[in-house]
Design a protein around this motif. Structure first.
Motif, mmCIF file in Angstrom:
data_model
loop_
_atom_site.group_PDB
_atom_site.id
_atom_site.type_symbol
_atom_site.label_atom_id
_atom_site.label_comp_id
_atom_site.label_asym_id
_atom_site.label_seq_id
_atom_site.Cartn_x
_atom_site.Cartn_y
_atom_site.Cartn_z
ATOM 1 N N LYS A 94 -25.161 18.028 -16.233
ATOM 2 C CA LYS A 94 -24.241 18.517 -17.394
ATOM 3 C C LYS A 94 -24.001 20.015 -17.373
ATOM 4 C CE LYS A 94 -22.997 17.778 -22.356
ATOM 5 N NZ LYS A 94 -23.738 17.159 -23.555
ATOM 6 N N HIS A 95 -24.953 20.869 -17.076
ATOM 7 C CA HIS A 95 -24.937 22.221 -17.175
ATOM 8 C C HIS A 95 -25.308 22.840 -15.936
ATOM 9 C CE1 HIS A 95 -24.402 21.910 -21.508
ATOM 10 N NE2 HIS A 95 -25.521 21.239 -21.579
ATOM 11 N N LEU A 96 -24.565 23.072 -15.072
ATOM 12 C CA LEU A 96 -24.740 23.328 -13.680
ATOM 13 C C LEU A 96 -25.558 24.480 -13.349
ATOM 14 C CD1 LEU A 96 -24.363 21.921 -10.970
ATOM 15 C CD2 LEU A 96 -22.216 23.668 -10.605
ATOM 16 N N ILE A 97 -25.446 25.679 -14.178
ATOM 17 C CA ILE A 97 -26.070 26.697 -14.136
ATOM 18 C C ILE A 97 -26.649 27.207 -15.609
ATOM 19 C CG2 ILE A 97 -24.999 27.563 -11.967
ATOM 20 C CD1 ILE A 97 -23.360 29.539 -13.586
ATOM 21 N N HIS A 98 -27.696 28.116 -15.402
ATOM 22 C CA HIS A 98 -28.342 28.616 -16.752
ATOM 23 C C HIS A 98 -27.362 29.218 -17.710
ATOM 24 C CE1 HIS A 98 -32.014 28.525 -14.100
ATOM 25 N NE2 HIS A 98 -32.602 28.002 -15.102
ATOM 26 N N PHE A 99 -26.316 29.964 -16.900
ATOM 27 C CA PHE A 99 -25.616 30.493 -17.893
ATOM 28 C C PHE A 99 -24.775 29.614 -18.804
ATOM 29 C CE2 PHE A 99 -20.985 31.750 -18.403
ATOM 30 C CZ PHE A 99 -21.130 32.374 -19.437
ATOM 31 N N TYR A 100 -24.062 28.561 -18.130
ATOM 32 C CA TYR A 100 -23.472 27.603 -19.016
ATOM 33 C C TYR A 100 -24.225 26.924 -20.096
ATOM 34 C CZ TYR A 100 -20.245 27.338 -15.005
ATOM 35 O OH TYR A 100 -19.526 27.798 -13.953
ATOM 36 N N PHE A 101 -25.595 26.472 -19.619
ATOM 37 C CA PHE A 101 -26.558 26.098 -21.020
ATOM 38 C C PHE A 101 -26.451 27.119 -22.121
ATOM 39 C CE2 PHE A 101 -30.476 25.601 -23.175
ATOM 40 C CZ PHE A 101 -30.125 24.306 -23.662
ATOM 41 N N LEU A 109 -26.917 27.386 -26.474
ATOM 42 C CA LEU A 109 -27.576 28.575 -27.198
ATOM 43 C C LEU A 109 -26.733 29.556 -27.851
ATOM 44 C CD1 LEU A 109 -30.621 28.852 -25.179
ATOM 45 C CD2 LEU A 109 -30.369 27.092 -26.931
ATOM 46 N N GLY A 110 -25.334 29.501 -27.701
ATOM 47 C CA GLY A 110 -24.513 30.480 -28.109
ATOM 48 C C GLY A 110 -24.304 31.762 -27.656
ATOM 49 N N TYR A 111 -24.817 32.022 -26.348
ATOM 50 C CA TYR A 111 -24.569 33.147 -25.763
ATOM 51 C C TYR A 111 -23.041 33.642 -25.463
ATOM 52 C CZ TYR A 111 -25.258 37.377 -22.747
ATOM 53 O OH TYR A 111 -25.358 38.606 -22.124
ATOM 54 N N ASN A 112 -22.746 34.861 -25.956
ATOM 55 C CA ASN A 112 -21.014 35.125 -25.885
ATOM 56 C C ASN A 112 -20.746 36.243 -25.380
ATOM 57 O OD1 ASN A 112 -22.175 36.886 -27.896
ATOM 58 N ND2 ASN A 112 -21.136 36.086 -29.540
ATOM 59 N N LYS A 113 -21.485 36.667 -24.413
ATOM 60 C CA LYS A 113 -21.220 37.975 -23.812
ATOM 61 C C LYS A 113 -20.514 38.048 -22.431
ATOM 62 C CE LYS A 113 -24.843 40.603 -26.240
ATOM 63 N NZ LYS A 113 -25.677 41.616 -25.956
ATOM 64 N N GLY A 114 -20.310 36.657 -22.071
ATOM 65 C CA GLY A 114 -19.748 36.655 -20.492
ATOM 66 C C GLY A 114 -20.797 36.390 -19.539
ATOM 67 N N HIS A 115 -20.360 35.999 -18.606
ATOM 68 C CA HIS A 115 -21.362 35.513 -17.197
ATOM 69 C C HIS A 115 -21.936 36.690 -16.448
ATOM 70 C CE1 HIS A 115 -21.964 32.750 -13.726
ATOM 71 N NE2 HIS A 115 -23.028 33.225 -14.091
ATOM 72 N N ALA A 116 -21.011 37.787 -16.725
ATOM 73 C CA ALA A 116 -21.444 39.076 -15.861
ATOM 74 C C ALA A 116 -22.403 39.701 -16.478
ATOM 75 C CB ALA A 116 -20.333 39.889 -15.553
ATOM 76 N N MET A 117 -22.268 39.719 -17.923
ATOM 77 C CA MET A 117 -23.181 40.425 -18.876
ATOM 78 C C MET A 117 -24.648 39.806 -19.013
ATOM 79 S SD MET A 117 -24.072 43.187 -20.450
ATOM 80 C CE MET A 117 -22.629 43.924 -20.471
ATOM 81 N N PHE A 118 -24.219 38.489 -18.786
ATOM 82 C CA PHE A 118 -25.556 37.376 -18.796
ATOM 83 C C PHE A 118 -26.445 37.627 -17.729
ATOM 84 C CE2 PHE A 118 -27.689 33.547 -17.542
ATOM 85 C CZ PHE A 118 -28.341 33.153 -18.495
ATOM 86 N N ASN A 119 -25.637 37.769 -16.438
ATOM 87 C CA ASN A 119 -26.689 38.098 -15.152
ATOM 88 C C ASN A 119 -27.272 39.533 -15.531
ATOM 89 O OD1 ASN A 119 -25.988 35.876 -14.130
ATOM 90 N ND2 ASN A 119 -24.237 36.555 -12.748
ATOM 91 N N GLN A 120 -26.410 40.590 -15.921
ATOM 92 C CA GLN A 120 -27.196 41.841 -16.034
ATOM 93 C C GLN A 120 -28.105 41.962 -16.919
ATOM 94 O OE1 GLN A 120 -24.148 44.929 -16.541
ATOM 95 N NE2 GLN A 120 -25.556 46.123 -17.943
#
Length: 810
Positions: free
Chosen positions: A255-262, A267-278
């Motif tokens: 259901k959640h293919l990568i960690h960021f999606y989950f 969990l409500g992370y709302n800064k976007g994928h690029a910032m998540f990786n950073q």
């Protein structure tokens, strides 16, 4: 304050304690997904006939002694997610008020038995929970956030390390068996009084995560394919560890293919994928999570904890996550840490497993995940040259062939290298290719031999079944090439070709390999210079091959051969005629003028005496037709009479008409009358330290751009592996300026234990070369496509140096 959490539970009255001399067990049973109490669960003690059931809040007390059950407290009240639940023996008042003391919602007065208040529709904010019993009033502060409740005054209960997670707990008097309709029964070693025991539903639906894996079915519920599936028979669950509260989430990995999606959706992370990786892979004040994968190798029944190789974790971080999994999963001694980056190989406070140990028990490997129909045949690899295969045969082989004619699918009993010639050919053909170590005796294979079958190779498994001719013919008609291709060739230009004056558009003059080699000579690498390439290079154009064929009447033979209906329909006859043609090309004397030109040119190239004469056709290394491994290259020497230059040239020309090459071209509907052979020449490598192949694409995980590298020590081939030797397989990541290398597997050549084939410094330089080549061809083609690059590490006066050998579109 954290808004999401897996379980909020508070108990306002103590559960009974065990009296001295009595065997009294107490605790609570909950659903491991929802954390709601399970009413009516049956609890029994092994070695005793005593059993009991849980009340509506999931609590139980089991007395296996002769004494009466101790008295319980007057009431129990708790909050689970957004619902307040209670069970009371006496009259109690329960109500909710806001912080000003104003009553919110319904007041429950003079209640006995069970009841609940659903706060899921209450506005977010702070509330007071009031309970009055026996004239005593207790008040607890609640924080409502979305559908969750948090009490700052009471902490949730948690099962301690290794407590009841051992599903195979020994049959002892202090072991409990808990069961309930719709749940898997669970055996627990009894812990201290008042602990929580969880059950897993038989059918959990489309859940997002679990906080515990209490049995193997929990892992199965969440598993998906690993992001980097270097071998098959591996299932994976992505893991998110929350740093602030030491909680863990085993995520639904389909259901959640990568960690960021989950993290974003749950969990409500709302800064976007690029910032998540950073933020979430580096050491910084905003890091909230440690991200990992829990992989199950089904053949050996081992589990590995793995992290992204570029993550800035130290050994203490790894130990923390490892210990958390050990506490919250049933796995026990089957759990290992796989250090896929060299920086973590010193993390010895957790059990480490090497790639050699890990993959030794693997039975299945997916090389080219495709599907096809064909007649299943089992052939000894040693007999492959004397066996005539059709394009609609699926072949089981007991070792890895150097090359193979067009077939519908390949199954080898030895693991292959992903960038081997037969896999690149399978990729080019779009046909399935896999390894199955027990394939020679596998019952599933045996019962289908010599039958028409459907084979589907997936990343983690394969499917093979009997098929009908009707479905097979429909599939072949839609999938196989139908358009005839006529190739261009310049048969008039004479003289040896200076490759500084040729380029990628010179395919019709010198062939795809030499044309791409010429294009590589034009590339400059920033802060380095021109690409390091083999010295003494030049090309022999098509005209000399064409004149050789025409001079000895072989063009007439070719024309007659291709028009012969028996040649088209009889594989044995076709193979015989092609051999006659090859022998004629090799036996016919070379043009003396050409030989003189070549020898004279080789004589002025420096101190080199041995040279590689490499096939370069207009049906090779071109878009839509890779042609990997179809044609042969040979060494010609100025000093060794056993390897004369003229013989090397004629043997390369003859390889244009090998059976495998003919079948490959015929499958792709290439007009054989329009093919031609040129030759790329450069000095040979007598002292290889390593050789390898790089694809300028992450073949395993499109979310993390990188270069896939297979590299092997010495002259042991990567593209044509022998002796069951597998190379270093790794990803050089390109999304970051940092040098991040993730090893999927290490070389299994004796003596390479604990070593890498290339140093980090060499990989850094190779990465720069590959990126430069990739970007150059992006500009040429106005669109970016992955490149297939072959390279070597040569030893020159004891010094290692990387050479780029060739490049082509993958």
């Amino acid at each position: 304050m954290k808004l999401y959490f897996r379980l909020i539970q508070f108990v306002f009255a103590l559960l009974p304690v065990i009296a001295v001399g009595q065997s009294v067990y107490s605790g609570k049973v909950t659903d491991t997904q929802t954390h709601f109490p399970i009413a009516g669960a049956v609890v029994s003690a092994i070695g005793s006939e005593a059993q009991t059931t849980t009340n509506n809040l999931g609590y139980f007390t089991l007395n296996t002694g002769s004494d009466t059950t101790p008295d319980t407290e007057d009431y129990q009240v708790e909050a689970v997610n957004g619902i307040i639940l209670w069970n009371s023996k006496k009259v109690i008042d329960v109500w909710i008020a806001n912080v000003l003391g104003q009553i919110s919602g319904k007041v429950y007065r003079a209640q006995t038995g069970s009841g609940q208040i659903n706060m899921t529709n209450f506005a977010n904010g702070i509330y007071l929970l009031n309970i009055t019993c026996n004239g005593v009033r207790k008040t607890h502060k609640l924080i409502k956030a979305r559908n969750a409740l948090l009490s700052e005054t009471l902490s949730p209960k948690a099962i301690s390390q290794n407590e009841s997670l051992q599903q195979n707990a020994g049959s002892a008097s202090d072991s409990l068996v808990i069961s309930s309709s719709g749940y898997y029964p669970q055996k627990y070693a009894f812990q201290k009084t008042g602990e929580t025991y969880e059950l897993l539903k038989l059918n959990n639906g489309n859940i997002d995560y679990l906080n515990r894996l209490i049995r193997p079915e929990a892992f199965t519920l969440l598993q998906g394919a690993p992001l980097n599936p270097s071998y098959g028979e591996v299932k994976s669950v992505k893991v998110v560890y929350s740093i602030s509260d030491n909680s863990i989430y085993y995520t639904n990995s389909e259901k959640h293919l990568i960690h960021f999606y989950f993290c974003r959706d749950v969990l409500g992370y709302n800064k976007g994928h690029a910032m998540f990786n950073q933020e979430q892979y580096t050491r910084n004040v905003n890091r909230k999570y440690i991200l990992a994968s829990l992989n199950h190798f089904t053949s050996s029944d081992r589990y590995t904890l793995e992290f992204f190789a570029g993550d800035e974790l130290d050994c203490s971080d790894i130990e923390k996550v490892y210990n958390k999994i050990a506490q919250t999963a049933w796995i026990g001694s089957k759990l290992y840490f796989y250090a896929n980056a060299t920086k973590w190989e010193g993390c010895t406070n957790v059990p480490i497993i090497t790639s050699r140990e890990l993959y030794n028990g693997q039975n299945y490997q997916a090389l080219n995940p495709e599907s096809n129909y064909g007649y299943l045949r089992k052939i000894e690899a040693s007999e492959l040259g004397q066996t005539y295969l059709g394009r609609h045969d699926i072949v089981v082989l007991n070792s890895i062939p150097i090359d193979i004619s067009v077939v519908a699918g390949i199954i080898t009993t030895e693991f292959q290298t992903p960038l081997s010639h037969i896999n690149v050919l399978s990729h080019n053909r779009g046909t399935p290719n896999m390894a199955l170590r027990d394939g020679w005796t596998n019952p599933k294979i045996e019962k289908l031999l010599n039958k028409l079958v459907y084979l589907k190779v997936s990343l983690d498994s394969f499917n093979i079944r009997e098929a009908t001719l009707q479905e097979a013919e429909l599939f072949w008609a839609q999938k196989e090439p139908q358009t005839i291709h006529q190739l261009k060739s310049d048969i008039n230009t004479k003289g040896l070709i200076d490759l500084t004056k040729a380029d990628v558009n010179s395919v019709s003059l010198i062939g795809g390999k030499a044309a791409n080699f010429a294009e590589l000579k034009k590339i400059n690498v920033a802060n380095y210079g021109v690409l390091p390439m083999p010295e003494g290079d030049f090309a022999i154009p098509f005209s000399y091959y064409y004149n050789h064929i025409k001079k000895y009447g072989l063009d007439v033979f070719i024309d007659s051969m291709l028009k012969d209906p028996v040649f088209r329909t009889d594989a044995a006859w076709r193979d015989k005629q092609l051999k006659i043609l090859r022998d004629s090309i090799k036996k016919s004397p070379l043009d003396p003028e050409l030989l003189q030109q070549v020898v004279q040119h080789l004589s002025i190239t420096g101190n080199f005496m041995d040279f590689r004469f490499r096939s370069s056709t207009n049906a090779e290394d071109i878009e839509g037709f890779n042609g990997a491994g179809l044609y042969e290259s040979y060494t010609g020497s100025l000093s060794n009479p056993d390897k004369p230059v003229d013989k090397a040239i004629r043997k390369v020309w003859a390889s244009l008409w090998s059976y495998a090459a003919f079948e490959e071209r015929d499958y792709f509907k290439i007009d054989h009358q329009t093919i031609a052979m040129g030759i790329l020449v450069h000095r040979s490598y007598p002292a290889e330290a390593a050789n390898g192949v790089a694809i300028t694409e992450n073949l395993y995980n499109a979310f993390n751009p990188g270069i896939t590298v297979n590299v092997q020590v010495g002259e042991i081939s990567v593209v044509n592996p022998e002796e069951k030797y597998l190379p270093d397989q790794l990803i050089c990541y390109t999304f970051s300026s940092e040098n991040i290398y993730e090893y999927l597997n290490h070389s299994n050549v004796p003596g390479m234990e604990g070593k890498t084939v290339m140093t980090d410094e060499e990989l850094t330089l190779l990465k720069r070369f590959c990126v430069a080549i990739h970007n150059h061809y992006c500009t040429l083609n106005t669109v970016c496509k992955p490149m297939d690059i072959e390279f070597k590490v040569d030893l020159i006066n004891g010094e290692r140096k990387i050479y780029i050998k060739q490049a082509r579109l993958y």
